[in-house]
Design a protein around this motif. Structure first.
Motif, short mmCIF file in Angstrom:
data_model
loop_
_atom_site.label_atom_id
_atom_site.label_comp_id
_atom_site.label_asym_id
_atom_site.label_seq_id
_atom_site.Cartn_x
_atom_site.Cartn_y
_atom_site.Cartn_z
N CYS A 114 29.88 30.34 30.43
CA CYS A 114 30.80 29.97 31.50
C CYS A 114 30.98 28.45 31.50
O CYS A 114 30.02 27.71 31.27
CB CYS A 114 30.26 30.42 32.85
SG CYS A 114 31.41 30.08 34.20
N MET A 116 32.13 26.70 34.12
CA MET A 116 32.29 26.18 35.48
C MET A 116 31.12 25.30 35.93
O MET A 116 31.25 24.53 36.87
CB MET A 116 32.48 27.34 36.47
CG MET A 116 33.77 28.09 36.26
SD MET A 116 35.20 27.01 36.57
CE MET A 116 36.24 27.43 35.23
N GLY A 117 29.99 25.46 35.28
CA GLY A 117 28.87 24.53 35.51
C GLY A 117 28.27 24.54 36.91
O GLY A 117 27.76 23.49 37.35
N CYS A 118 28.28 25.68 37.61
CA CYS A 118 27.63 25.70 38.93
C CYS A 118 26.15 25.37 38.71
O CYS A 118 25.50 25.93 37.82
CB CYS A 118 27.79 27.05 39.60
SG CYS A 118 29.52 27.52 39.82
N PHE A 120 23.32 25.90 40.17
CA PHE A 120 22.19 26.80 40.41
C PHE A 120 22.24 28.03 39.53
O PHE A 120 21.50 28.99 39.74
CB PHE A 120 22.21 27.24 41.89
CG PHE A 120 23.58 27.67 42.31
CD1 PHE A 120 24.05 28.94 42.02
CD2 PHE A 120 24.43 26.77 42.95
CE1 PHE A 120 25.32 29.31 42.37
CE2 PHE A 120 25.72 27.15 43.30
CZ PHE A 120 26.16 28.42 43.00
N CYS A 121 23.14 28.04 38.52
CA CYS A 121 23.39 29.27 37.79
C CYS A 121 22.96 29.13 36.33
O CYS A 121 23.34 28.18 35.65
CB CYS A 121 24.87 29.59 37.88
SG CYS A 121 25.38 30.92 36.80
N THR A 123 23.81 31.10 33.82
CA THR A 123 24.95 31.29 32.90
C THR A 123 25.68 29.96 32.74
O THR A 123 26.07 29.56 31.64
CB THR A 123 25.92 32.36 33.43
OG1 THR A 123 25.19 33.51 33.82
CG2 THR A 123 26.95 32.73 32.38
N GLY A 124 25.85 29.26 33.88
CA GLY A 124 26.54 27.97 33.85
C GLY A 124 25.83 26.97 32.95
O GLY A 124 26.46 26.19 32.23
N GLY A 163 29.35 39.18 36.71
CA GLY A 163 28.40 38.97 35.63
C GLY A 163 28.60 37.60 35.01
O GLY A 163 28.90 36.62 35.71
N GLY A 165 30.33 34.52 33.38
CA GLY A 165 31.68 33.99 33.27
C GLY A 165 32.45 33.95 34.57
O GLY A 165 32.06 34.58 35.57
N GLU A 166 33.52 33.17 34.57
CA GLU A 166 34.44 33.09 35.70
C GLU A 166 35.64 33.98 35.35
O GLU A 166 36.46 33.62 34.49
CB GLU A 166 34.86 31.62 35.91
CG GLU A 166 36.10 31.39 36.74
CD GLU A 166 36.08 32.01 38.13
OE1 GLU A 166 35.12 31.80 38.88
OE2 GLU A 166 37.05 32.72 38.47
N CYS A 199 34.80 31.44 41.60
CA CYS A 199 34.17 30.25 42.19
C CYS A 199 35.24 29.42 42.91
O CYS A 199 34.92 28.42 43.53
CB CYS A 199 33.47 29.43 41.11
SG CYS A 199 34.58 28.78 39.87
S1 SF4 Z 1 28.91 32.37 36.07
FE1 SF4 Z 1 29.76 32.09 38.15
S2 SF4 Z 1 28.13 31.01 39.28
FE2 SF4 Z 1 27.67 30.81 37.08
S3 SF4 Z 1 28.59 28.84 36.46
FE3 SF4 Z 1 30.10 30.45 36.05
S4 SF4 Z 1 31.36 30.53 37.92
FE4 SF4 Z 1 29.50 29.42 38.44
#
Ligand code: SF4
Length: 350
Positions: A114, A116-118, A120-121, A123-124, A163, A165-166, A199
């Motif tokens: 992903c 998006m780089g959140c 706390f995540c 996957t990010g 799951g 990805g965005e 997000c």
């Molecule tokens: S998977 Fe969702 S929470 Fe994790 S970085 Fe991507 S958008 Fe953000």
């Protein structure tokens, strides 16, 4: 040079019709193929017995039917199960089955990694690899459905795109996959049983609302721009005022509500004042709020505030008339809970 075969699971009904027409066949052949493609156990054109034998042979020369085989399955003590699927180029994606009393929900991935780089995540923190094709999205559903049939685990009832990805960053492929998932001849899920989470990609949110009737979930996690931008870089592009305005305009049916996901982080977004701020922010939006405890990841900066604090936060929001639920994490022991998916049991090719 060998011709590349078209994976028919990348095509929804309209796409299949265009495909058969390109082979000189009438449109109804596309609908016939769709009615076969998603039946359990159908892996070959020769099983499609209402198509002429010659046409089946033509299909064999121009097309293929992809599927995920041999997923790595990890089962949690709480009944949930995580599926790892290796893609044809070697990357691994994950889906999580969450059985409940009255439903079986599958949490589906839409991207490998992903962008998006959140903060706390997990996957990010992996970064972005690539978008999933429509076939790679629907094949997660087909494979888990088949696994459930084999092990007598009931039927899939709900799908959530929460799951890896965005989903809205892969909107075109997502829309094709949603069309296959909801078509009666396809996987035949009711739109109200599908939830797409974002997000906060505002323009794509509106496109989704115009193109489908599925439910929308918004990962909010903060009630002010400073905190949200710190947690979610997407907030710099689409700040809260813009996001909430878009939520108010999101096309919804009667009684439909937007689900706001709010991961509670000790000392960051869990105070009484924040709850009051959140109530002001969401005033006038048909909403349902899910409060989630922060799951264990490698990131030590974020901790769960504990049950007492969460109850207090819930109480304040409820006093303002909101529907607020504290959601318990599922599959934390197998790293299948929110924000924990990272394809850990395998690695991409070098
Ligand atoms: S998977 Fe969702 S929470 Fe994790 S970085 Fe991507 S958008 Fe953000």
């Amino acid at each position: 040079m060998e011709q590349e075969l078209t994976d028919l699971k990348n095509l929804d009904q309209q796409g299949l019709i265009r495909f058969v027409e390109s082979l000189g066949q009438p449109a109804f052949r596309g609908r016939q193929i769709l009615a076969w493609l998603y039946r359990p156990g159908v892996t070959d054109f020769f099983q499609m017995t209402d198509l002429a034998r010659e046409f089946r042979a033509v299909l064999g020369r121009h097309a293929r039917i992809s599927r995920f085989t041999e997923p790595v399955v990890q089962q949690s003590r709480d009944g949930s199960a995580k599926f790892g699927f290796r893609l044809e180029d070697g990357f691994v994606i994950e889906s999580v089955l969450i059985p409940d009393e009255d439903r079986n929900t599958l949490c589906v991935s839409s991207q490998a990694g992903c962008a998006m780089g959140c903060r706390f995540c997990m996957t990010g923190s992996m970064g972005f690899t690539r978008n999933l094709q429509p076939a790679e999205i629907v094949n997660q559903v087909c494979a888990v459905r088949d696994w459930m049939l084999e092990y007598d685990r009931g039927r899939l009832t709900n799908l959530v795109f929460m799951g890896m990805g965005e989903p809205l960053a892969n909107l075109k492929n997502l829309l094709t996959a949603l069309s296959i998932l909801t078509e009666q001849r396809g996987l035949d899920f009711a739109s109200r049983r599908i939830t797409v989470s974002t997000c906060g990609l505002v323009p794509q949110m509106m496109e989704l609302g115009q193109a489908t009737d599925v439910n929308l979930a918004v990962s909010l996690h903060a009630a002010d721009d400073v905190t949200r931008s710190r947690l979610m870089p997407v907030n710099d592009r689409y700040p809260l005022a813009e996001l909430i305005e878009a939520c108010k305009k999101f096309p919804m049916k009667k009684r439909q509500r937007i689900m706001f996901e709010y991961t509670m982080l000790a000392g960051i977004n869990d105070s009484d004042e924040t709850a009051e701020k959140l109530a002001r922010l969401l005033r006038g939006v048909p909403s349902k709020i899910n409060l989630l405890a922060m799951n264990a990841t490698d990131n030590e900066e974020f901790r769960s505030p504990g049950r007492e604090r969460m109850l207090r936060f819930q109480q304040i929001l409820r006093r303002h008339g909101f529907s607020v639920f504290i959601r318990h994490s599922r599959g934390e022991d197998i790293l299948a809970a929110c924000g924990q998916l990272a394809g850990r049991h395998s690695s991409p090719p070098v």
